[in-house]
Structures are given as C-alpha cells and as structure tokens.
Design a protein around this motif. Sequence first.
Motif, PDB file in Angstrom:
ATOM      1  N   ARG A 179       9.548  -0.961  -1.954  1.00 48.37           N
ATOM      2  CA  ARG A 179      10.001  -1.828  -0.862  1.00 48.37           C
ATOM      3  C   ARG A 179       9.259  -3.149  -0.918  1.00 48.37           C
ATOM      4  O   ARG A 179       8.186  -3.252  -1.510  1.00 48.37           O
ATOM      5  CB  ARG A 179       9.758  -1.141   0.478  1.00 48.37           C
ATOM      6  N   ASP A 180       9.848  -4.143  -0.282  1.00 47.87           N
ATOM      7  CA  ASP A 180       9.213  -5.451  -0.215  1.00 47.87           C
ATOM      8  C   ASP A 180       9.606  -6.129   1.090  1.00 47.87           C
ATOM      9  O   ASP A 180      10.627  -5.794   1.684  1.00 47.87           O
ATOM     10  CB  ASP A 180       9.632  -6.311  -1.405  1.00 47.87           C
ATOM     11  N   THR A 229      14.575  -2.440   0.358  1.00 45.42           N
ATOM     12  CA  THR A 229      14.304  -1.492  -0.720  1.00 45.42           C
ATOM     13  C   THR A 229      14.807  -2.058  -2.028  1.00 45.42           C
ATOM     14  O   THR A 229      15.929  -2.550  -2.110  1.00 45.42           O
ATOM     15  CB  THR A 229      15.008  -0.149  -0.434  1.00 45.42           C
ATOM     16  N   ARG A 230      13.949  -1.994  -3.037  1.00 40.58           N
ATOM     17  CA  ARG A 230      14.354  -2.428  -4.375  1.00 40.58           C
ATOM     18  C   ARG A 230      14.987  -1.236  -5.086  1.00 40.58           C
ATOM     19  O   ARG A 230      14.306  -0.403  -5.637  1.00 40.58           O
ATOM     20  CB  ARG A 230      13.139  -2.908  -5.169  1.00 40.58           C
ATOM     21  N   ALA A 274       0.830  -1.209   0.000  1.00 44.79           N
ATOM     22  CA  ALA A 274       0.000   0.000   0.000  1.00 44.79           C
ATOM     23  C   ALA A 274       0.862   1.257   0.000  1.00 44.79           C
ATOM     24  O   ALA A 274       0.544   2.246  -0.687  1.00 44.79           O
ATOM     25  CB  ALA A 274      -0.936  -0.004   1.206  1.00 44.79           C
ATOM     26  N   ASN A 275       1.970   1.229   0.728  1.00 41.56           N
ATOM     27  CA  ASN A 275       2.891   2.359   0.743  1.00 41.56           C
ATOM     28  C   ASN A 275       3.529   2.561  -0.631  1.00 41.56           C
ATOM     29  O   ASN A 275       3.691   3.699  -1.089  1.00 41.56           O
ATOM     30  CB  ASN A 275       3.957   2.132   1.818  1.00 41.56           C
ATOM     31  N   GLY A 285      13.165   8.951 -11.244  1.00 40.78           N
ATOM     32  CA  GLY A 285      13.925   8.111 -10.326  1.00 40.78           C
ATOM     33  C   GLY A 285      13.076   7.144  -9.515  1.00 40.78           C
ATOM     34  O   GLY A 285      13.590   6.396  -8.699  1.00 40.78           O
ATOM     35  N   ASN A 286      11.763   7.125  -9.751  1.00 41.24           N
ATOM     36  CA  ASN A 286      10.848   6.245  -9.041  1.00 41.24           C
ATOM     37  C   ASN A 286      10.864   4.868  -9.707  1.00 41.24           C
ATOM     38  O   ASN A 286      10.885   4.763 -10.921  1.00 41.24           O
ATOM     39  CB  ASN A 286       9.444   6.848  -9.100  1.00 41.24           C
ATOM     40  N   ASN A 287      10.864   3.798  -8.899  1.00 38.86           N
ATOM     41  CA  ASN A 287      10.885   2.468  -9.504  1.00 38.86           C
ATOM     42  C   ASN A 287       9.655   1.632  -9.145  1.00 38.86           C
ATOM     43  O   ASN A 287       9.699   0.409  -9.169  1.00 38.86           O
ATOM     44  CB  ASN A 287      12.162   1.712  -9.111  1.00 38.86           C
ATOM     45  N   VAL A 288       8.530   2.275  -8.826  1.00 37.50           N
ATOM     46  CA  VAL A 288       7.300   1.556  -8.514  1.00 37.50           C
ATOM     47  C   VAL A 288       6.592   1.199  -9.822  1.00 37.50           C
ATOM     48  O   VAL A 288       6.268   2.065 -10.624  1.00 37.50           O
ATOM     49  CB  VAL A 288       6.363   2.394  -7.619  1.00 37.50           C
TER      50      VAL A 288
END
Length: 130
Positions: free
Chosen positions: A40-41, A79-80, A26-27, A89-92
Amino acid sequence: MSLFSHTIRMLEQGLDYASLRQKVIANNIANVDTPNYKARDVQFRTELDRAIGSFEAKRTNPKHLPFLHTTDQKFFVTTRGNLVYNHNGNNVDIDQEMSNLAENQIYYNALVEQLNGKLTELKTVIKGGK
C-alpha cells in the motif's frame, strides 16, 4: 487574519502525511512474507492539492478556470495491485520499502526542524526579542 499565516497549519498537514506514510510503509515491511499481501501507499496528489488549495490565482478572463479548493480532503491509502514479486502473490519489494522509509524519515525530520524554527521565532517575539 491568521496569527501564523498558515505556515504552522501547512507544516502540521505535512507531518500528518509523513506519519500516515510511515505507518503504511511499516505495515508493508511487516507483511513482506504474507501470502497474497498487496503493498500500500499514501497518495501524494491529495497532499499537493491541499497545499495548492490555499493559493488564489488571478483570473484575467472570466473563462479561465479557478483553482479548486480541496483543503477538507483527507489522505487516502491505495493498494499497489499491478505487480507480483513473489511466488506467493506478495508484491512487497523490501528494498523499495526501506528506501521509502528512509526518504520519509528525512522528510519528517525536515518538517519538524521547520516547525521548531517557527515556534522559536514566536517564543522570541513573545519574550520581546530577548
């Protein structure tokens, strides 16, 4: 001797894992447009080690290595940081996160059903089979 033969404790740990993973996913979804945010995972290996930690292996030779008992470890969030999907720079990856969310929800519901079944069995025993 344990009253519940560790089943309820294992289900509780699984629910803790699923709950933490739900919060992390959710974050990630909430920060899909945040510049430089790294997804993150929750590490599954910790949960696997925790489940394996309750088993005892028979050692046929003293040189064999025993199982390591890791029942006191907590889950940890990583953190991935190796991938960048967006120019900011976001990796979601929203599609991956939504898939993870659905998978985690199914896992959580299955654990709740198992726990309900165990508690129903206990209730039946307490009532004397009625």
